[in-house]
Design an enzyme around this catalytic site. Structure first.
Site, short mmCIF file in Angstrom:
data_model
loop_
_atom_site.label_atom_id
_atom_site.label_comp_id
_atom_site.label_asym_id
_atom_site.label_seq_id
_atom_site.Cartn_x
_atom_site.Cartn_y
_atom_site.Cartn_z
N ASN A 16 26.12 2.30 -8.21
CA ASN A 16 25.23 3.30 -8.82
C ASN A 16 25.16 4.46 -7.83
OD1 ASN A 16 23.19 4.79 -9.91
ND2 ASN A 16 21.69 3.12 -9.98
N LYS A 23 24.16 3.09 -4.22
CA LYS A 23 23.56 1.76 -4.30
C LYS A 23 24.64 0.83 -4.82
CE LYS A 23 19.38 -0.05 -6.45
NZ LYS A 23 18.41 0.20 -7.49
N ARG A 90 27.44 2.50 -12.95
CA ARG A 90 26.35 2.98 -13.80
C ARG A 90 26.57 4.47 -14.04
NH1 ARG A 90 20.38 4.71 -12.59
NH2 ARG A 90 19.70 4.87 -14.73
N HIS A 179 17.90 4.38 -19.89
CA HIS A 179 17.56 3.00 -19.52
C HIS A 179 18.18 2.02 -20.52
CE1 HIS A 179 13.57 4.41 -17.45
NE2 HIS A 179 14.55 4.31 -16.56
N HIS A 207 10.27 -0.45 -20.39
CA HIS A 207 10.82 -0.45 -19.04
C HIS A 207 9.92 0.44 -18.19
CE1 HIS A 207 14.12 -0.40 -15.96
NE2 HIS A 207 13.37 0.62 -15.59
N LEU A 208 9.11 -0.18 -17.32
CA LEU A 208 8.12 0.57 -16.54
C LEU A 208 8.44 0.43 -15.06
CD1 LEU A 208 4.97 -0.78 -18.45
CD2 LEU A 208 6.36 1.23 -19.00
N ASN A 210 9.85 3.29 -11.67
CA ASN A 210 9.52 4.65 -11.24
C ASN A 210 9.79 5.61 -12.41
OD1 ASN A 210 8.38 6.26 -9.36
ND2 ASN A 210 10.32 6.74 -8.35
N GLY A 211 10.91 5.37 -13.14
CA GLY A 211 11.12 6.00 -14.43
C GLY A 211 10.63 5.03 -15.51
N ARG A 240 7.23 11.98 -12.92
CA ARG A 240 7.53 12.84 -14.09
C ARG A 240 6.37 12.83 -15.07
NH1 ARG A 240 13.02 10.07 -15.67
NH2 ARG A 240 13.41 9.46 -13.54
N MET A 283 2.65 2.39 -8.06
CA MET A 283 1.57 1.71 -8.77
C MET A 283 0.79 0.75 -7.87
SD MET A 283 -0.06 1.66 -11.57
CE MET A 283 0.80 2.28 -13.00
N GLY A 330 9.65 -2.66 -12.47
CA GLY A 330 8.77 -3.01 -11.35
C GLY A 330 7.30 -3.11 -11.74
N GLU A 333 6.84 -5.84 -14.79
CA GLU A 333 7.01 -7.25 -14.37
C GLU A 333 5.90 -7.71 -13.44
OE1 GLU A 333 10.96 -7.58 -12.65
OE2 GLU A 333 11.74 -6.37 -14.31
N GLU A 385 19.68 -4.80 -14.26
CA GLU A 385 20.72 -3.86 -14.69
C GLU A 385 22.06 -4.15 -14.01
OE1 GLU A 385 17.53 -0.84 -14.06
OE2 GLU A 385 18.79 0.37 -15.39
P1 AMP Z 1 11.28 -0.01 -10.15
O1 AMP Z 1 11.67 1.45 -10.30
O2 AMP Z 1 11.63 -0.83 -11.36
O3 AMP Z 1 11.74 -0.63 -8.86
O4 AMP Z 1 9.68 -0.04 -10.10
C1 AMP Z 1 8.96 0.64 -9.11
C2 AMP Z 1 7.49 0.60 -9.49
O5 AMP Z 1 7.07 -0.77 -9.60
C3 AMP Z 1 6.59 1.24 -8.43
O6 AMP Z 1 5.60 2.04 -9.08
C4 AMP Z 1 5.93 0.05 -7.80
O7 AMP Z 1 4.66 0.36 -7.30
C5 AMP Z 1 5.81 -0.89 -8.98
N1 AMP Z 1 5.51 -2.26 -8.51
C6 AMP Z 1 6.31 -3.09 -7.81
N2 AMP Z 1 5.64 -4.23 -7.50
C7 AMP Z 1 4.38 -4.08 -8.02
C8 AMP Z 1 3.20 -4.89 -8.04
N3 AMP Z 1 3.18 -6.10 -7.46
N4 AMP Z 1 2.11 -4.41 -8.68
C9 AMP Z 1 2.11 -3.20 -9.27
N5 AMP Z 1 3.19 -2.40 -9.28
C10 AMP Z 1 4.30 -2.82 -8.67
#
Ligand code: AMP
Length: 398
Positions: A16, A23, A90, A179, A207-208, A210-211, A240, A283, A330, A333, A385
């Site tokens: 990626n 990555k 990717r 996504h 899908h929650l 950073n994006g 965003r 988050m 992130g 989940e 992914e």
């Molecule tokens: P990703 O882009 O899928 O890696 O997700 C990143 C997002 O997931 C960031 O906002 C992180 O703060 C959030 N995240 C990861 N672990 C946790 C957690 N245990 N509780 C709340 N948010 C989380």
């Protein structure tokens, strides 16, 4: 760093490539455990660094001024004992040219170049990754997996903007959705958990990360997405804004003198959770701060969840039945709080979570976080992914 894999383990390299980062992950042809994963950052600068994890050990290697090629060469030195069979890339934007993953060839590269105007930041970087890998592994088949491909099944009523047709006909201005690799993977995993055939499964996947994006999946096919021409449309994200009034740009330009590019940069990198909270795009940080009484952090989470729930209601228009609402990424989940606050806005749809299952992210019960009386089952299904790209690569090269 040890290398206790049996010599010659067949594997797929997943790449990626960003503008100054690369990555990668190495996955076995048989099995799903990542063998090696790594991230090279700040490429082209004096502080370029490669972080790599293998067999539970991690290393941080300084690679000053390394380009993408230098980073990949450094990574290859850690792949002893592995036998790459193919490389999966990717790719962010396939426009209307790509409705599926493809084996990479010169014609295909030209078609991706034609999509550069749709993703001027991402596609050129993705192409650098492809060119570098083709130079270093000329003998290996390479596959491109597009973030947009899964959404090419959107019907015109979902993908057209209500603007003069000519912009679609001449410039391909339309909603694409992103996504897709994640939403597709989560569909397959959810169908497996529900013991259903994917092509008979209808979901809303969220899908929650950073994006953030949500997708309405009707009988195994993407029927609508919250993302549009670019990944900026739709939900509130880490930095965003998601949807804003289309007249906002004009208003801000008139009132502040900001240029169009500055407004776009503000909406992409200083908005969302970061802009609302004034604190962080992360988050975890916001949840902790909200818990300690930080009002703006609390409000940022409220806006995030309310807007997500509102989009879920909108996506229902694309479905005539629904098997589950699925959280992933992130935040999806790992945050019981976000899931609970979102579900609370979906009372009218009969969504009821089970607090105990939600607290353990559904791990105690095949992903389920809803209570038996919930009219729509709710699940947490971790996305993967890299695994999806590796599977697509194997599907196309075998
Ligand atoms: P990703 O882009 O899928 O890696 O997700 C990143 C997002 O997931 C960031 O906002 C992180 O703060 C959030 N995240 C990861 N672990 C946790 C957690 N245990 N509780 C709340 N948010 C989380």
């Amino acid at each position: 760093m040890t290398t206790d894999h049996s010599p010659g383990t067949d594997c797929v390299i997943v790449i990626n490539c960003g503008s100054s980062s690369l990555k990668f992950a190495v996955l076995p042809v048989v099995g799903e455990e990542v063998l090696i994963k790594g991230l090279a950052e700040r490429l082209g600068g004096p502080e370029a660094v490669l972080k790599i994890e293998r067999d539970g050990e991690s290393a941080r290697i300084s690679i000053p001024s390394a380009t993408h090629r230098g980073a990949l060469q450094a990574a290859i030195r850690h792949m002893n004992g592995l036998n790459p069979r193919g490389i999966g890339h990717r790719m962010v934007h396939g426009g209307e040219e790509f409705t599926d993953s493809v084996v990479i060839c010169d014609d295909m590269m030209a078609a991706v170049e034609r999509c550069i105007c749709l993703a001027p930041l991402h596609n050129p970087a993705n192409l650098v990754g492809v060119r570098t890998a083709r130079e270093l592994f000329p003998e290996l088949p390479q596959v491109a997996v597009f973030d947009t491909a899964f959404h090419q099944t959107l019907p015109p009523k979902a993908y057209l903007y209500a603007i003069p047709r000519t912009y679609y006909e001449e410039l391909k201005v339309r909603r694409y959705g992103f996504h897709g690799t994640s939403h597709h993977y989560v569909l397959l995993e959810t169908a497996r958990l529900l013991d259903r055939r994917a092509e008979q499964t209808s979901l809303i996947t969220m899908h929650l990360g950073n994006g953030c994006s949500a997708c309405a999946i009707r009988n195994g096919r993407s029927a609508d997405s919250t993302m549009g021409l670019t990944p900026s449309e739709g939900l509130v994200m880490g930095t965003r804004s998601g949807d804003v009034d289309p007249a906002l740009h004009q208003f801000l330009q008139d009132q502040t003198g900001m240029r169009l590019g500055e407004i776009t940069a503000m909406l992409n990198s200083r908005s969302g959770l970061l802009g609302l909270s004034g604190l962080s795009n992360d988050m975890r940080t916001l949840s902790a701060a909200a818990h300690d009484g930080h009002q703006h952090a609390r409000l940022a989470i409220e806006v995030f969840c309310y807007r997500l729930a509102k989009s879920v209601c909108g996506l229902m228009a694309a479905l005539d039945t629904i098997d589950a609402l699925v959280f992933t990424g992130g935040i999806g989940e790992n945050s019981p709080q976000v899931r609970a606050m979102t579900a609370a806005h979906l009372n009218l749809l009969g969504v009821v979570l089970d607090d105990a299952r939600n607290a353990v992210h559904g791990r105690a019960d095949k992903g389920s976080i809803s209570s038996p009386e919930s009219r729509i089952p709710c699940l947490v299904v971790p996305t993967n992914e890299e695994l999806m790209i590796a599977r697509e690569t194997l599907r196309l090269i075998s």
